[in-house]
Enzyme design. Structure first.
Site, PDB file in Angstrom:
ATOM      1  N   HIS A 241     -38.468 -18.835 -20.776  1.00 50.88           N
ATOM      2  CA  HIS A 241     -37.793 -19.803 -19.899  1.00 50.88           C
ATOM      3  C   HIS A 241     -36.651 -19.200 -19.063  1.00 50.88           C
ATOM      4  O   HIS A 241     -36.748 -19.041 -17.849  1.00 50.88           O
ATOM      5  CB  HIS A 241     -37.240 -20.956 -20.737  1.00 50.88           C
ATOM      6  CG  HIS A 241     -38.234 -21.625 -21.608  1.00 50.88           C
ATOM      7  ND1 HIS A 241     -39.242 -22.430 -21.115  1.00 50.88           N
ATOM      8  CD2 HIS A 241     -38.405 -21.610 -22.959  1.00 50.88           C
ATOM      9  CE1 HIS A 241     -39.968 -22.893 -22.117  1.00 50.88           C
ATOM     10  NE2 HIS A 241     -39.482 -22.409 -23.245  1.00 50.88           N
TER      11      HIS A 241
HETATM   12  C1  BDR Z   1     -34.790 -24.252 -22.843  1.00 49.29           C
HETATM   13  O1  BDR Z   1     -34.393 -24.723 -24.121  1.00 49.29           O
HETATM   14  C2  BDR Z   1     -33.877 -23.677 -24.893  1.00 49.29           C
HETATM   15  O2  BDR Z   1     -34.375 -23.753 -26.184  1.00 49.29           O
HETATM   16  C3  BDR Z   1     -34.201 -22.403 -24.179  1.00 49.29           C
HETATM   17  O3  BDR Z   1     -33.166 -21.455 -24.371  1.00 49.29           O
HETATM   18  C4  BDR Z   1     -34.312 -22.814 -22.743  1.00 49.29           C
HETATM   19  O4  BDR Z   1     -33.058 -22.794 -22.095  1.00 49.29           O
HETATM   20  C5  BDR Z   1     -36.275 -24.430 -22.685  1.00 49.29           C
HETATM   21  O5  BDR Z   1     -36.612 -25.774 -22.766  1.00 49.29           O
END
Ligand code: BDR
Ligand code: CA
Length: 312
Positions: A241
């Protein structure tokens, strides 16, 4: 001149990779890192940010602690993905550097107000609490922000923490709503993109094969955090992500999407935190977000590999 950025983050293995990518990139000047509560509690997230800056050999980058809980809601965390410290996987030494004394929200406000207007980009990798609080405390920052590039939301791929909502938006939807309406240019790196940027075994092995400390740590981090997602989705690799935010700054041509309205659901219990994207322009609501829908995974991992190799 490198682009000046502040990273607001809840590290988090994927946040850590994003921070490393930024610190390895000469096109960017990381002015400061601000921690927020999210993946785990603020204390761990702030400590992890210090560890990552030191791993990159960049203890000179100031790290601040911001808000310990969302604006109006009880904190929801994700230890089930990131582990109890938020950065399980590598055995990184405890940081030698200390957090800055100033509160992270005040740091964001003071830095934006003192700088030339539109000279600083905010990169947000976690819940938007710090930015929401900064907008409440000093609304004049909105017109001084060059751009907010965030990891958050999703529409075509729906949610990851609930069927409708992505984690960062879900944790603090009121803050996200304030940010969406603030008037600053916003680019959103969504689940629609990050689900295409999968950390397959070949890609992780290539990162480990760099042979430096940072590459090994990234391999160990992502191997830990992806195990939850591999089971959940049944894909060859897990979504990656937060590094897409930094990759967008470095190589925007790797991504595509469009300017459209995004409104945050804050009322419905069933869909709270949903990013309702008017991707097909069926309303005349203001086009407040550059909504990214697709990403080039091959180009992204080539960039990540090249940059991680520059670190210790
Ligand atoms: C987001 O949620 C977090 O767990 C990750 O770091 C990322 O920023 C993804 O949905
Ligand atoms: Ca994050």
């Amino acid at each position: 001149m490198p682009r000046k950025i502040i990273i607001d983050t809840d590290p988090g293995q994927d946040d850590a990779v994003a921070i490393l990518l930024a610190l390895a990139s000469p096109e960017l000047e990381v002015l400061g890192i601000v921690a927020v509560a999210g993946n785990v509690g603020l204390h761990h997230n702030a400590n992890n940010a210090l560890k990552i800056a030191e791993l990159a050999g960049r203890a000179d980058v100031p790290v601040f602690a911001g808000c310990a809980r969302p604006m109006r809601r009880t904190l929801v965390t994700a230890e089930h993905v990131h582990g109890d410290t938020g950065l399980n996987g590598p055995d990184l030494p405890q940081p030698k550097t200390a957090l800055q004394a100033q509160h992270g929200v005040d740091y964001i406000i003071d830095t934006l107000m003192a700088a030339e207007p539109k000279s600083i980009t905010l990169c947000t990798l976690g819940p938007l609490t710090n930015i929401g609080m900064a907008l409440v405390k000093q609304p004049a920052i909105a017109e001084r922000i060059a751009e907010i590039v965030m990891m958050g939301g999703g529409y075509f791929e729906a949610g990851n923490i609930t069927p409708a909502a992505e984690f960062n938006i879900y944790v603090d939807p009121e803050a996200a709503d304030l940010v969406m309406r603030c008037g600053a240019p916003i680019t959103m790196m969504t689940l629609d993109v990050t689900h295409q940027i999968q950390s397959t075994p070949e890609r992780l092995n290539a990162i480990r094969a760099i042979g430096n400390k940072s590459g090994t740590a990234v391999y160990e981090m992502l191997t830990f955090s992806e195990s939850f997602d591999l089971k959940k989705y049944g894909w060859d690799g897990a979504p990656l992500h937060d590094p897409t935010v930094i990759a967008y700054l470095l190589r925007p041509e790797l991504f595509d999407g469009r300017l459209c309205n995004v409104t945050i659901e804050t009322a419905s219990e069933l869909t709270v935190g949903m990013t309702v994207a008017d991707y097909w322009h069926v309303t005349d609501r203001p086009r407040n977000v550059n909504y990214m829908r697709n990403g080039n995974a091959v180009g992204f991992y080539a960039l990540l590999l090249e940059r991680l190799a520059l670190l210790p």
